[in-house]
Design a protein around this motif. Sequence first.
Motif, PDB file in Angstrom:
ATOM      1  N   MET A  99       0.843  -1.187   0.000  1.00 36.49           N
ATOM      2  CA  MET A  99       0.000   0.000   0.000  1.00 36.49           C
ATOM      3  C   MET A  99       0.881   1.241   0.000  1.00 36.49           C
ATOM      4  N   ALA A 100       0.410   2.262  -0.613  1.00 36.36           N
ATOM      5  CA  ALA A 100       1.201   3.474  -0.754  1.00 36.36           C
ATOM      6  C   ALA A 100       1.186   4.338   0.509  1.00 36.36           C
ATOM      7  N   GLN A 101       0.152   4.233   1.322  1.00 32.03           N
ATOM      8  CA  GLN A 101       0.047   5.082   2.500  1.00 32.03           C
ATOM      9  C   GLN A 101       1.040   4.624   3.556  1.00 32.03           C
ATOM     10  N   GLU A 102       1.955   5.523   3.913  1.00 34.22           N
ATOM     11  CA  GLU A 102       2.933   5.185   4.941  1.00 34.22           C
ATOM     12  C   GLU A 102       2.408   5.508   6.324  1.00 34.22           C
ATOM     13  N   GLU A 103       1.548   6.494   6.416  1.00 33.41           N
ATOM     14  CA  GLU A 103       0.999   6.893   7.706  1.00 33.41           C
ATOM     15  C   GLU A 103      -0.519   6.955   7.577  1.00 33.41           C
ATOM     16  N   PHE A 104      -1.210   6.137   8.359  1.00 31.73           N
ATOM     17  CA  PHE A 104      -2.666   6.127   8.258  1.00 31.73           C
ATOM     18  C   PHE A 104      -3.355   5.978   9.601  1.00 31.73           C
ATOM     19  N   LEU A 105      -2.593   5.897  10.693  1.00 29.38           N
ATOM     20  CA  LEU A 105      -3.214   5.721  12.009  1.00 29.38           C
ATOM     21  C   LEU A 105      -3.393   7.026  12.767  1.00 29.38           C
ATOM     22  N   ASP A 106      -2.348   7.854  12.819  1.00 30.93           N
ATOM     23  CA  ASP A 106      -2.413   9.058  13.650  1.00 30.93           C
ATOM     24  C   ASP A 106      -3.385  10.094  13.089  1.00 30.93           C
ATOM     25  N   ASP A 107      -3.454  10.202  11.777  1.00 32.99           N
ATOM     26  CA  ASP A 107      -4.482  10.994  11.117  1.00 32.99           C
ATOM     27  C   ASP A 107      -5.337   9.961  10.406  1.00 32.99           C
ATOM     28  N   PRO A 108      -6.296   9.384  11.122  1.00 28.34           N
ATOM     29  CA  PRO A 108      -6.952   8.147  10.666  1.00 28.34           C
ATOM     30  C   PRO A 108      -7.478   8.200   9.236  1.00 28.34           C
ATOM     31  N   MET A 109      -7.165   7.140   8.511  1.00 31.86           N
ATOM     32  CA  MET A 109      -7.685   6.930   7.162  1.00 31.86           C
ATOM     33  C   MET A 109      -8.508   5.636   7.232  1.00 31.86           C
ATOM     34  N   PRO A 110      -9.807   5.760   7.552  1.00 34.12           N
ATOM     35  CA  PRO A 110     -10.632   4.584   7.800  1.00 34.12           C
ATOM     36  C   PRO A 110     -10.620   3.553   6.676  1.00 34.12           C
ATOM     37  N   ASP A 111     -10.590   3.996   5.423  1.00 37.60           N
ATOM     38  CA  ASP A 111     -10.605   3.037   4.324  1.00 37.60           C
ATOM     39  C   ASP A 111      -9.334   2.202   4.287  1.00 37.60           C
ATOM     40  N   VAL A 112      -8.195   2.810   4.575  1.00 38.98           N
ATOM     41  CA  VAL A 112      -6.921   2.082   4.593  1.00 38.98           C
ATOM     42  C   VAL A 112      -6.875   1.142   5.795  1.00 38.98           C
ATOM     43  N   ILE A 113      -7.355   1.606   6.929  1.00 38.22           N
ATOM     44  CA  ILE A 113      -7.395   0.764   8.127  1.00 38.22           C
ATOM     45  C   ILE A 113      -8.256  -0.473   7.873  1.00 38.22           C
ATOM     46  N   GLU A 114      -9.399  -0.293   7.229  1.00 34.78           N
ATOM     47  CA  GLU A 114     -10.264  -1.432   6.925  1.00 34.78           C
ATOM     48  C   GLU A 114      -9.602  -2.399   5.956  1.00 34.78           C
ATOM     49  N   GLN A 115      -8.827  -1.899   5.001  1.00 37.94           N
ATOM     50  CA  GLN A 115      -8.092  -2.784   4.092  1.00 37.94           C
ATOM     51  C   GLN A 115      -7.099  -3.636   4.871  1.00 37.94           C
ATOM     52  N   TRP A 116      -6.357  -3.007   5.793  1.00 35.01           N
ATOM     53  CA  TRP A 116      -5.395  -3.760   6.595  1.00 35.01           C
ATOM     54  C   TRP A 116      -6.099  -4.771   7.488  1.00 35.01           C
ATOM     55  N   ARG A 117      -7.234  -4.400   8.052  1.00 34.38           N
ATOM     56  CA  ARG A 117      -7.981  -5.357   8.876  1.00 34.38           C
ATOM     57  C   ARG A 117      -8.402  -6.575   8.051  1.00 34.38           C
ATOM     58  N   TYR A 118      -8.773  -6.350   6.810  1.00 30.22           N
ATOM     59  CA  TYR A 118      -9.118  -7.462   5.934  1.00 30.22           C
ATOM     60  C   TYR A 118      -7.908  -8.359   5.709  1.00 30.22           C
ATOM     61  N   TYR A 119      -6.758  -7.771   5.420  1.00 27.37           N
ATOM     62  CA  TYR A 119      -5.537  -8.560   5.226  1.00 27.37           C
ATOM     63  C   TYR A 119      -5.203  -9.360   6.482  1.00 27.37           C
ATOM     64  N   PHE A 120      -5.352  -8.731   7.639  1.00 33.73           N
ATOM     65  CA  PHE A 120      -5.067  -9.428   8.891  1.00 33.73           C
ATOM     66  C   PHE A 120      -6.036 -10.591   9.092  1.00 33.73           C
ATOM     67  N   SER A 121      -7.280 -10.412   8.707  1.00 33.33           N
ATOM     68  CA  SER A 121      -8.245 -11.507   8.868  1.00 33.33           C
ATOM     69  C   SER A 121      -7.858 -12.700   7.996  1.00 33.33           C
ATOM     70  N   LEU A 122      -7.283 -12.445   6.840  1.00 33.41           N
ATOM     71  CA  LEU A 122      -6.800 -13.540   5.990  1.00 33.41           C
ATOM     72  C   LEU A 122      -5.621 -14.252   6.630  1.00 33.41           C
ATOM     73  N   LEU A 123      -4.780 -13.483   7.306  1.00 27.05           N
ATOM     74  CA  LEU A 123      -3.624 -14.044   7.998  1.00 27.05           C
ATOM     75  C   LEU A 123      -4.058 -14.842   9.225  1.00 27.05           C
TER      76      LEU A 123
END
Length: 78
Positions: A1-25
């Motif tokens: 993913m291109a976003q290097e920082e997405f938690l401190d200034d929350p990017m909900p769509d990117v966070i949800e993508q990572w949560r999906y990847y984690f669920s696969l893991l």
Amino acid sequence: MAQEEFLDDPMPDVIEQWRYYFSLLSPHADYLILDVGCNTVEAERLLLREYPTIGKVIGLENDSKRYEYALSDFTVPR
């Protein structure tokens, strides 16, 4: 993913993508997770927040600026 920082200034769509990847893991407490090209460790921070019982997470980064930033700013959000 291109976003290097997405938690401190929350990017909900990117966070949800990572949560999906984690669920696969489907990480468990005894997992050792290696992230090659970890950038600024945003994904690792989110992973440890979502799955605090993971055994160990290791991030590797070749870019010295990203590596230094990751080391200086790494905290496990709870």
